[in-house]
Design a protein around this motif. Structure first.
Motif, PDB file in Angstrom:
ATOM      1  N   VAL A 172       0.841  -1.193   0.000  1.00 29.86           N
ATOM      2  CA  VAL A 172       0.000   0.000   0.000  1.00 29.86           C
ATOM      3  C   VAL A 172       0.876   1.243   0.000  1.00 29.86           C
ATOM      4  CG1 VAL A 172      -1.731   1.309   1.279  1.00 29.86           C
ATOM      5  CG2 VAL A 172      -1.875  -1.189   1.180  1.00 29.86           C
ATOM      6  N   ASP A 173       1.971   1.204   0.768  1.00 33.94           N
ATOM      7  CA  ASP A 173       2.933   2.308   0.832  1.00 33.94           C
ATOM      8  C   ASP A 173       4.320   1.700   0.666  1.00 33.94           C
ATOM      9  OD1 ASP A 173       4.672   4.389   1.503  1.00 33.94           O
ATOM     10  OD2 ASP A 173       3.240   5.269   2.915  1.00 33.94           O
ATOM     11  N   LEU A 174       4.789   1.637  -0.594  1.00 35.24           N
ATOM     12  CA  LEU A 174       6.057   0.983  -0.894  1.00 35.24           C
ATOM     13  C   LEU A 174       7.234   1.686  -0.237  1.00 35.24           C
ATOM     14  CD1 LEU A 174       7.817  -1.072  -2.288  1.00 35.24           C
ATOM     15  CD2 LEU A 174       7.558   0.205  -4.442  1.00 35.24           C
ATOM     16  N   SER A 175       7.207   3.006  -0.185  1.00 33.62           N
ATOM     17  CA  SER A 175       8.308   3.747   0.425  1.00 33.62           C
ATOM     18  C   SER A 175       8.487   3.349   1.891  1.00 33.62           C
ATOM     19  CB  SER A 175       8.074   5.255   0.305  1.00 33.62           C
ATOM     20  OG  SER A 175       9.137   5.972   0.889  1.00 33.62           O
ATOM     21  N   GLU A 176       7.387   3.276   2.625  1.00 36.41           N
ATOM     22  CA  GLU A 176       7.459   2.903   4.045  1.00 36.41           C
ATOM     23  C   GLU A 176       7.899   1.450   4.203  1.00 36.41           C
ATOM     24  OE1 GLU A 176       7.207   4.731   6.832  1.00 36.41           O
ATOM     25  OE2 GLU A 176       7.197   6.436   5.442  1.00 36.41           O
ATOM     26  N   TYR A 177       7.433   0.602   3.318  1.00 31.99           N
ATOM     27  CA  TYR A 177       7.840  -0.799   3.361  1.00 31.99           C
ATOM     28  C   TYR A 177       9.352  -0.920   3.158  1.00 31.99           C
ATOM     29  CZ  TYR A 177       8.527  -5.607   1.767  1.00 31.99           C
ATOM     30  OH  TYR A 177       8.996  -6.893   1.594  1.00 31.99           O
ATOM     31  N   ALA A 178       9.891  -0.213   2.161  1.00 34.77           N
ATOM     32  CA  ALA A 178      11.327  -0.265   1.893  1.00 34.77           C
ATOM     33  C   ALA A 178      12.128   0.329   3.057  1.00 34.77           C
ATOM     34  CB  ALA A 178      11.647   0.483   0.598  1.00 34.77           C
ATOM     35  N   LYS A 179      11.581   1.350   3.687  1.00 36.45           N
ATOM     36  CA  LYS A 179      12.246   1.930   4.859  1.00 36.45           C
ATOM     37  C   LYS A 179      12.350   0.921   5.992  1.00 36.45           C
ATOM     38  CE  LYS A 179      11.096   6.840   4.289  1.00 36.45           C
ATOM     39  NZ  LYS A 179      10.350   7.984   4.873  1.00 36.45           N
ATOM     40  N   ASP A 180      11.400   0.015   6.063  1.00 37.89           N
ATOM     41  CA  ASP A 180      11.425  -1.025   7.087  1.00 37.89           C
ATOM     42  C   ASP A 180      12.409  -2.134   6.722  1.00 37.89           C
ATOM     43  OD1 ASP A 180      10.255  -2.388   9.489  1.00 37.89           O
ATOM     44  OD2 ASP A 180       9.675  -3.850   7.963  1.00 37.89           O
ATOM     45  N   VAL A 181      12.517  -2.457   5.429  1.00 37.13           N
ATOM     46  CA  VAL A 181      13.364  -3.558   4.980  1.00 37.13           C
ATOM     47  C   VAL A 181      14.848  -3.215   5.068  1.00 37.13           C
ATOM     48  CG1 VAL A 181      14.053  -4.918   2.955  1.00 37.13           C
ATOM     49  CG2 VAL A 181      11.624  -4.585   3.472  1.00 37.13           C
ATOM     50  N   LEU A 182      15.250  -2.077   4.563  1.00 39.14           N
ATOM     51  CA  LEU A 182      16.671  -1.771   4.400  1.00 39.14           C
ATOM     52  C   LEU A 182      17.457  -1.736   5.715  1.00 39.14           C
ATOM     53  CD1 LEU A 182      16.621   0.899   1.533  1.00 39.14           C
ATOM     54  CD2 LEU A 182      17.000  -1.566   1.383  1.00 39.14           C
ATOM     55  N   PRO A 183      16.955  -1.113   6.783  1.00 37.06           N
ATOM     56  CA  PRO A 183      17.737  -1.084   8.028  1.00 37.06           C
ATOM     57  C   PRO A 183      17.951  -2.465   8.645  1.00 37.06           C
ATOM     58  CG  PRO A 183      16.060   0.636   8.044  1.00 37.06           C
ATOM     59  CD  PRO A 183      15.754  -0.264   6.886  1.00 37.06           C
ATOM     60  N   LYS A 184      17.155  -3.446   8.267  1.00 37.06           N
ATOM     61  CA  LYS A 184      17.316  -4.792   8.809  1.00 37.06           C
ATOM     62  C   LYS A 184      18.564  -5.475   8.263  1.00 37.06           C
ATOM     63  CE  LYS A 184      12.381  -5.533   9.617  1.00 37.06           C
ATOM     64  NZ  LYS A 184      11.169  -6.303   9.233  1.00 37.06           N
ATOM     65  N   HIS A 185      19.120  -4.908   7.207  1.00 38.95           N
ATOM     66  CA  HIS A 185      20.359  -5.428   6.621  1.00 38.95           C
ATOM     67  C   HIS A 185      21.448  -4.391   6.884  1.00 38.95           C
ATOM     68  CE1 HIS A 185      18.273  -8.727   4.484  1.00 38.95           C
ATOM     69  NE2 HIS A 185      17.269  -7.881   4.532  1.00 38.95           N
ATOM     70  N   GLY A 186      21.944  -4.376   8.105  1.00 36.28           N
ATOM     71  CA  GLY A 186      22.825  -3.313   8.604  1.00 36.28           C
ATOM     72  C   GLY A 186      23.970  -2.949   7.682  1.00 36.28           C
ATOM     73  N   GLY A 187      24.260  -1.674   7.611  1.00 32.13           N
ATOM     74  CA  GLY A 187      25.374  -1.180   6.812  1.00 32.13           C
ATOM     75  C   GLY A 187      24.976  -0.566   5.497  1.00 32.13           C
ATOM     76  N   ILE A 188      23.683  -0.552   5.186  1.00 30.29           N
ATOM     77  CA  ILE A 188      23.220   0.061   3.942  1.00 30.29           C
ATOM     78  C   ILE A 188      22.967   1.541   4.178  1.00 30.29           C
ATOM     79  CG2 ILE A 188      21.390   0.092   2.199  1.00 30.29           C
ATOM     80  CD1 ILE A 188      21.009  -2.879   2.684  1.00 30.29           C
ATOM     81  N   ARG A 189      23.511   2.359   3.322  1.00 29.23           N
ATOM     82  CA  ARG A 189      23.381   3.811   3.461  1.00 29.23           C
ATOM     83  C   ARG A 189      22.140   4.324   2.726  1.00 29.23           C
ATOM     84  NH1 ARG A 189      28.631   6.193   0.977  1.00 29.23           N
ATOM     85  NH2 ARG A 189      27.917   8.109   1.975  1.00 29.23           N
ATOM     86  N   PHE A 190      21.790   5.568   3.017  1.00 26.50           N
ATOM     87  CA  PHE A 190      20.717   6.294   2.328  1.00 26.50           C
ATOM     88  C   PHE A 190      19.358   5.607   2.475  1.00 26.50           C
ATOM     89  CE2 PHE A 190      24.587   6.713  -0.461  1.00 26.50           C
ATOM     90  CZ  PHE A 190      25.015   7.911   0.091  1.00 26.50           C
ATOM     91  N   THR A 191      19.088   5.094   3.672  1.00 23.73           N
ATOM     92  CA  THR A 191      17.838   4.359   3.890  1.00 23.73           C
ATOM     93  C   THR A 191      16.617   5.272   3.974  1.00 23.73           C
ATOM     94  OG1 THR A 191      18.280   4.348   6.280  1.00 23.73           O
ATOM     95  CG2 THR A 191      18.971   2.413   5.017  1.00 23.73           C
ATOM     96  N   GLU A 192      16.804   6.580   3.925  1.00 23.15           N
ATOM     97  CA  GLU A 192      15.682   7.511   3.836  1.00 23.15           C
ATOM     98  C   GLU A 192      15.405   7.886   2.383  1.00 23.15           C
ATOM     99  OE1 GLU A 192      13.601   8.764   6.210  1.00 23.15           O
ATOM    100  OE2 GLU A 192      14.523   7.321   7.571  1.00 23.15           O
TER     101      GLU A 192
END
Length: 253
Positions: A89-109
């Motif tokens: 429903v809100d892909l941006s928010e979903y991706a914001k939740d996914v990326l930090p779970k894989h530590g070390g990825i930059r620009f998660t906003e």
């Protein structure tokens, strides 16, 4: 005004030596098998979306074989695949939740916004237009066609510039001449004494990027190799002895 690229025999020998040294690197092997195939692959929507997300994620951050980016992309099922994103429903928010779970990825906003904004281009009539451009690459062996499609991606997709548009098309196995000149390639170019200064700031400009790309193409022509293979060798040379951290399995994306 016209510029003529000239390289001496020493330059050519260094390129050939690099290719020979990295010949067993998985990244080079996969690039040869995929991008130099006489029958370049037909690209599904799912494959395109995977490589598009991979291109965005590898922007300005470490993306070697053991990096958080690579580990995320190897996750099965991939949490940011086309099917998963279609259901959001809100892909941006979903991706914001996914990326930090894989530590070390930059620009998660920033990256989640680009992912969400690009999904419509991989849907319906927009996807049909994209597919037509990709088909052009399957039937041509020409830098002008490759560059035109790269510029289409640069113009129409969010978060893409000259480098990442080429990165996307190269990862799809569809290009041979246009290459993503990233920090590793820049370092190598400066080390061998490339005849013009090359910096990330200047390469953000399409005309300058194409100017430097022409130089790399001429050097590769003299060495008898395709630019996409030089790109793989240079990139792989930074990961383990002679690029051996890259295997045929982890180089697929």
């Amino acid at each position: 005004m016209k510029h003529v690229w000239k390289f001496d025999d020493t330059d050519v020998v260094r390129v050939k030596a690099l290719i020979e040294r990295l010949s067993r690197c998985g990244l080079v092997i996969v690039r040869q098998r995929r991008n130099l195939s006489p029958n370049r692959p037909s690209i599904s929507r799912q494959e395109f979306w995977l490589k598009l997300v991979a291109s965005l994620l590898t922007t300005q951050q470490r993306s070697g074989p053991t990096s958080p980016i690579s580990k995320l992309l190897e996750t099965d099922p991939f949490p940011l695949g086309a099917d998963a994103c279609d259901c959001c429903v809100d892909l941006s928010e979903y991706a914001k939740d996914v990326l930090p779970k894989h530590g070390g990825i930059r620009f998660t906003e920033r990256l989640p916004k680009f992912i969400a904004l690009n999904l419509p281009m991989a849907t319906g009539a927009e996807w049909e237009e994209v597919s037509q451009h990709l088909e052009r690459l399957r039937s041509h062996d020409d830098i002008a066609v490759e560059r035109a499609v790269a510029n289409f991606v640069d113009d129409r997709f969010w978060g893409f510039g000259p480098k990442q548009s080429r990165n996307l098309l190269q990862m799809l196995g569809l290009t041979r001449y246009v290459v993503p000149i990233d920090s590793r390639v820049l370092k190598w170019m400066n080390e061998i004494g490339f005849p013009v200064p090359a910096s990330p700031g200047l390469l953000a400009y399409r005309d300058y990027f194409e100017f430097v790309e022409e130089g790399l193409n001429e050097l590769c022509r003299l060495a008898g190799i395709y630019p996409c293979i030089l790109d793989a060798a240079v990139f792989g040379s930074f990961d383990g002895e002679d690029g051996r951290d890259w295997t045929e399995q982890n180089a697929t994306w």
